[in-house]
Write a protein that holds these residues in place. Structure first.
Motif, mmCIF file in Angstrom:
data_model
loop_
_atom_site.group_PDB
_atom_site.id
_atom_site.type_symbol
_atom_site.label_atom_id
_atom_site.label_comp_id
_atom_site.label_asym_id
_atom_site.label_seq_id
_atom_site.Cartn_x
_atom_site.Cartn_y
_atom_site.Cartn_z
ATOM 1 N N LEU A 53 1.039 -1.166 0.030
ATOM 2 C CA LEU A 53 -0.012 -0.054 0.073
ATOM 3 C C LEU A 53 0.934 1.308 0.052
ATOM 4 C CD1 LEU A 53 -2.676 1.621 0.262
ATOM 5 C CD2 LEU A 53 -2.638 1.159 2.538
ATOM 6 N N ARG A 54 0.927 1.854 -1.167
ATOM 7 C CA ARG A 54 1.799 2.875 -1.258
ATOM 8 C C ARG A 54 1.111 4.394 -1.260
ATOM 9 N NH1 ARG A 54 6.899 0.866 -2.264
ATOM 10 N NH2 ARG A 54 7.560 2.912 -1.750
ATOM 11 N N GLY A 55 -0.132 4.648 -1.158
ATOM 12 C CA GLY A 55 -0.520 5.968 -1.068
ATOM 13 C C GLY A 55 -2.034 5.969 -1.337
ATOM 14 N N VAL A 56 -2.550 7.042 -1.325
ATOM 15 C CA VAL A 56 -4.202 7.030 -1.535
ATOM 16 C C VAL A 56 -4.281 7.901 -2.773
ATOM 17 C CG1 VAL A 56 -4.713 7.003 0.845
ATOM 18 C CG2 VAL A 56 -4.148 9.360 -0.046
ATOM 19 N N ALA A 57 -5.575 7.844 -3.454
ATOM 20 C CA ALA A 57 -5.946 8.550 -4.616
ATOM 21 C C ALA A 57 -7.102 9.211 -4.387
ATOM 22 C CB ALA A 57 -6.012 7.503 -5.827
ATOM 23 N N VAL A 58 -7.235 10.552 -4.565
ATOM 24 C CA VAL A 58 -8.168 11.390 -4.063
ATOM 25 C C VAL A 58 -8.827 12.149 -5.102
ATOM 26 C CG1 VAL A 58 -8.918 13.032 -2.434
ATOM 27 C CG2 VAL A 58 -6.941 11.592 -2.142
ATOM 28 N N VAL A 59 -10.089 12.180 -5.197
ATOM 29 C CA VAL A 59 -10.883 13.115 -6.146
ATOM 30 C C VAL A 59 -11.665 14.276 -5.331
ATOM 31 C CG1 VAL A 59 -12.484 13.086 -8.099
ATOM 32 C CG2 VAL A 59 -11.446 10.762 -7.349
ATOM 33 N N SER A 60 -12.674 14.034 -4.780
ATOM 34 C CA SER A 60 -13.580 14.780 -4.185
ATOM 35 C C SER A 60 -12.796 15.655 -3.129
ATOM 36 C CB SER A 60 -14.845 14.408 -3.655
ATOM 37 O OG SER A 60 -15.354 13.401 -4.434
ATOM 38 N N ALA A 61 -12.193 15.071 -2.211
ATOM 39 C CA ALA A 61 -11.550 15.657 -0.952
ATOM 40 C C ALA A 61 -10.624 16.672 -1.363
ATOM 41 C CB ALA A 61 -11.030 14.660 -0.046
ATOM 42 N N LEU A 62 -9.895 16.669 -2.717
ATOM 43 C CA LEU A 62 -9.389 17.726 -3.408
ATOM 44 C C LEU A 62 -9.859 18.709 -4.178
ATOM 45 C CD1 LEU A 62 -5.775 15.857 -4.225
ATOM 46 C CD2 LEU A 62 -6.485 16.614 -2.011
ATOM 47 N N PHE A 63 -10.577 18.152 -5.159
ATOM 48 C CA PHE A 63 -11.301 19.046 -5.924
ATOM 49 C C PHE A 63 -12.679 19.536 -5.838
ATOM 50 C CE2 PHE A 63 -7.827 16.595 -7.948
ATOM 51 C CZ PHE A 63 -7.002 17.539 -8.441
ATOM 52 N N ASP A 64 -13.429 18.935 -5.051
ATOM 53 C CA ASP A 64 -14.733 19.463 -4.496
ATOM 54 C C ASP A 64 -14.746 20.349 -3.503
ATOM 55 O OD1 ASP A 64 -17.477 19.532 -5.008
ATOM 56 O OD2 ASP A 64 -18.189 17.535 -4.335
ATOM 57 N N ARG A 65 -13.607 21.071 -3.660
ATOM 58 C CA ARG A 65 -13.465 22.191 -2.521
ATOM 59 C C ARG A 65 -13.079 23.432 -3.113
ATOM 60 N NH1 ARG A 65 -14.805 18.152 -0.511
ATOM 61 N NH2 ARG A 65 -13.886 17.136 1.364
ATOM 62 N N GLU A 66 -13.015 24.518 -2.184
ATOM 63 C CA GLU A 66 -12.759 25.805 -2.650
ATOM 64 C C GLU A 66 -11.320 25.991 -3.079
ATOM 65 O OE1 GLU A 66 -15.043 28.788 -2.116
ATOM 66 O OE2 GLU A 66 -13.303 29.385 -3.767
ATOM 67 N N SER A 67 -10.443 25.471 -2.150
ATOM 68 C CA SER A 67 -9.011 25.713 -2.301
ATOM 69 C C SER A 67 -8.271 24.321 -2.462
ATOM 70 C CB SER A 67 -8.262 26.530 -1.212
ATOM 71 O OG SER A 67 -6.999 25.853 -1.139
ATOM 72 N N VAL A 68 -7.926 23.982 -3.788
ATOM 73 C CA VAL A 68 -7.575 22.738 -4.109
ATOM 74 C C VAL A 68 -6.090 22.297 -3.642
ATOM 75 C CG1 VAL A 68 -6.549 21.146 -5.837
ATOM 76 C CG2 VAL A 68 -8.654 22.306 -6.134
#
Ligand SMILES: Nc1ncnc2c1ncn2[C@@H]1O[C@H](COP(=O)(O)OP(=O)(O)O)[C@@H](O)[C@H]1O
Ligand SMILES: Cc1ncc(COP(=O)(O)O)c(N)n1
Ligand SMILES: [Mg+2]
Length: 543
Positions: A509-524
């Motif tokens: 397990l080398r990391g996490v892939a993130v969509v909403s928690a980064l891009f469905d936000r005001e400040s990416v």
């Protein structure tokens, strides 16, 4: 397929069974002993590949001659064996020396190849002496081939003589009658016809007809050197009709080897089973494409440079090569920009990418579900230019065509996309391929198919993907434990739960892939920065 096995060993050595599996997919003949493997062997079969033999001279500058033939056949997907008739000391300035191979040794090379290999087409280039032509004709009568392509090479592009007028009579009387097609340029056509001028398309037509009378089935007079002509026009006469093959003339000095390349590409297409007409059409289109791609490259100081048969050299020029090999630690914070989310927040794809990089994302994926291919490609090209100087790999979701067109670092594909093995065959050994997997079986298949990493999820429920089955932390753990590839967790991961994921502490397990928690936000960038801090904290706990 050889690279495939190597790439796997980066992470874990394949078992015997996997090794056999991956080789048998490449149709190599194998010797194995275990009962399981014996069973595999029965399924193995061999495939005969189209084969061209070139009988020509070596060019030390590798723009023309044997070297051009090998590169062209390889680029056109045909095996090429070689009989060398002369060794030239040659570069982009000219021909500095010629050493003719003895007739006996040409005969020996011909025998070695023809007695062993079943080949389809013989293509000839520089035949520097009447004796060598006679030896070749004897061999051609002894060993039948499907087609003979004769490029009557006499003078190099630089104007140096490669085969003098002494060969003309033997060429005309002995070799031409055996030829399915001969491909003189305008100067060679003129020399073959006793020096009559060949300066216009009309001249080319009558020259083609006169040369046809000598005996070959088809004559293609090439107009690359035709003066005052804006198009590159070649004329074919097949004994009945004339055909004109016309393409735009590429403005470049890199035309050394066009004649050899055209003839071997025609031979390659004939070997694959094309008719003469379509072989010429494809070969000419290939020459036009490689010249277009290579028009600005510079190799050597002379007047006429070589071109890039595989259309790959420019990819490695220093200003573009910030690209580095994939490293599993790239997966640590994997930002996936989603077109719908960008639309919702009124952000362009490139602004989203810039912000993620600013916040510390270690790899980026573009996920575009709505826009037209042309618009997506344009945006993706901009994102490649943004990512490369930072050394951040950029992957494209699903669209292998777009990844290739924008020269992205790779793709991420799902279970319903094409298999990893097919994607690998298209993308070549270097590009990064990630595959979404929910089970250890899928992860195993991705590994065998030549993937670089696994995306496992959804770990938590998410809105980004409809009807997506959630595997949970337990499902993620199972995949990680059994996967031979590094894994990135995906699905509903954000600041509230990233620690639970990272602190699983499972191998791979080398990391996490993130969509909403980064891009469905005001400040990416702010969200990316926060998440990175949390990831680093949780990996510290593990250490
Ligand atoms: N600048 C160019 N742009 C496009 N096609 C070209 C160019 N120069 C040559 N060709 C094509 O390359 C092939 C080889 O032609 P040519 O250069 O005349 O032969 P040779 O190399 O034997 O002199 C032909 O199909 C010709 O039309
Ligand atoms: C050994 C060798 N063979 C052939 C050519 C013709 O080159 P071009 O294709 O440019 O006419 C060459 N220059 N050298
Ligand atoms: Mg030329």
């Amino acid at each position: 397929m050889g690279f495939h096995v190597c790439s796997q060993t980066l992470y874990s050595a394949p078992t015997h069974h996997q090794f056999i599996n991956s080789i048998s997919r490449g149709f190599h003949r194998i010797k194995v002993s275990s009962p399981r493997a014996m069973q595999q062997q029965e399924e193995v079969h061999t495939v005969r590949v189209p084969h061209v033999l070139t009988v020509a001279g070596s060019d030390s500058g590798a723009g023309a001659g044997i070297q051009a033939d090998l590169k062209a056949c390889s680029a056109r997907g045909v095996y090429c064996s070689t009989v060398i008739t002369a060794v030239t000391a040659q570069n982009t300035v000219g021909v500095q020396g010629v050493d003719i191979v003895t007739e006996d040794f040409v005969r020996e090379q011909l025998k070695s190849v023809l007695s062993d290999m079943r080949l389809d087409v013989v293509k000839t280039g520089m035949l520097p002496s009447p004796g060598i032509i006679k030896v070749l004709c004897q061999s051609l009568k002894e060993f039948q081939v499907r087609a003979l392509v004769v490029d009557p090479v006499m003078v190099s592009t630089s104007g140096d003589v490669l085969a003098g007028p002494l060969i003309l009579a033997t060429l005309r009387e002995e070799l031409f009658p055996l030829a399915d097609i001969v491909t003189p340029n305008v100067r060679e056509a003129s020399a073959l016809l006793g020096g009559i001028p060949v300066e216009t398309v009309a001249d080319m037509r009558s020259a083609a007809k006169s040369i046809h009378d000598i005996g070959p089935r088809n004559v293609l007079v090439k107009g690359g050197d035709l003066p005052a002509s804006s198009d590159a026009i070649d004329v074919l006469f097949d004994g009945k009709d004339f055909y004109e093959f016309r393409s735009a003339r590429i403005k470049t000095v890199n035309t050394h080897g066009t004649g050899c390349t055209l003839a071997s590409s025609i031979a390659a297409e004939l070997a694959k089973g094309s008719s003469v007409l379509s072989a010429i059409k494809i070969a000419k289109r290939y020459v036009e494409s490689v010249l277009g791609y290579s028009k600005d490259i510079r190799i050597g100081e002379g007047q006429q440079g070589p071109f890039d048969h595989s259309m790959k050299l420019k990819n490695n020029t220093p200003n573009l090569c910030a690209r580095r090999p994939f490293d599993p630690s790239d997966l640590l914070l994997y930002a996936v920009t989603d077109s719908r989310m960008n639309k919702k927040w009124g952000r362009s794809m490139s602004d989203a990418v810039k912000a993620a990089i600013e916040g510390g994302a270690t790899i980026i994926q573009l996920r575009e579900k709505d826009s037209d291919t042309g618009d997506f490609l344009k945006a993706a090209k901009t994102c490649v230019e943004i990512c490369r100087p930072h050394g951040i790999p950029l992957l494209i979701n699903d669209r292998i065509d777009v990844a290739l067109a924008c020269d992205a670092d790779g793709v991420h594909i799902g279970q319903s996309d094409m298999p990893a093995q097919t994607a690998r065959a298209i993308l070549g050994p270097e590009k990064i391929i990630g595959v979404s997997c929910k089970t250890p079986e899928q992860a195993e298949k991705a590994w065998i198919g030549g993937a670089d990493y696994i995306g496992c999820g959804g770990v938590y429920p998410t809105n980004t993907k409809e009807n997506n089955v959630t595997v949970g932390l337990e499902g993620l753990r199972r995949v990680c434990l059994e996967s031979k590839l590094p894994v990135v967790a995906i699905g509903g991961i954000g600041s509230s739960n990233v620690k639970h994921v990272m602190e699983l502490g499972v191998p791979n397990l080398r990391g996490v892939a993130v969509v909403s928690a980064l891009f469905d936000r005001e400040s990416v960038s702010g969200e990316t920065r926060n998440l990175m801090t949390l990831i680093k904290d949780s990996t510290k706990v593990l250490k």
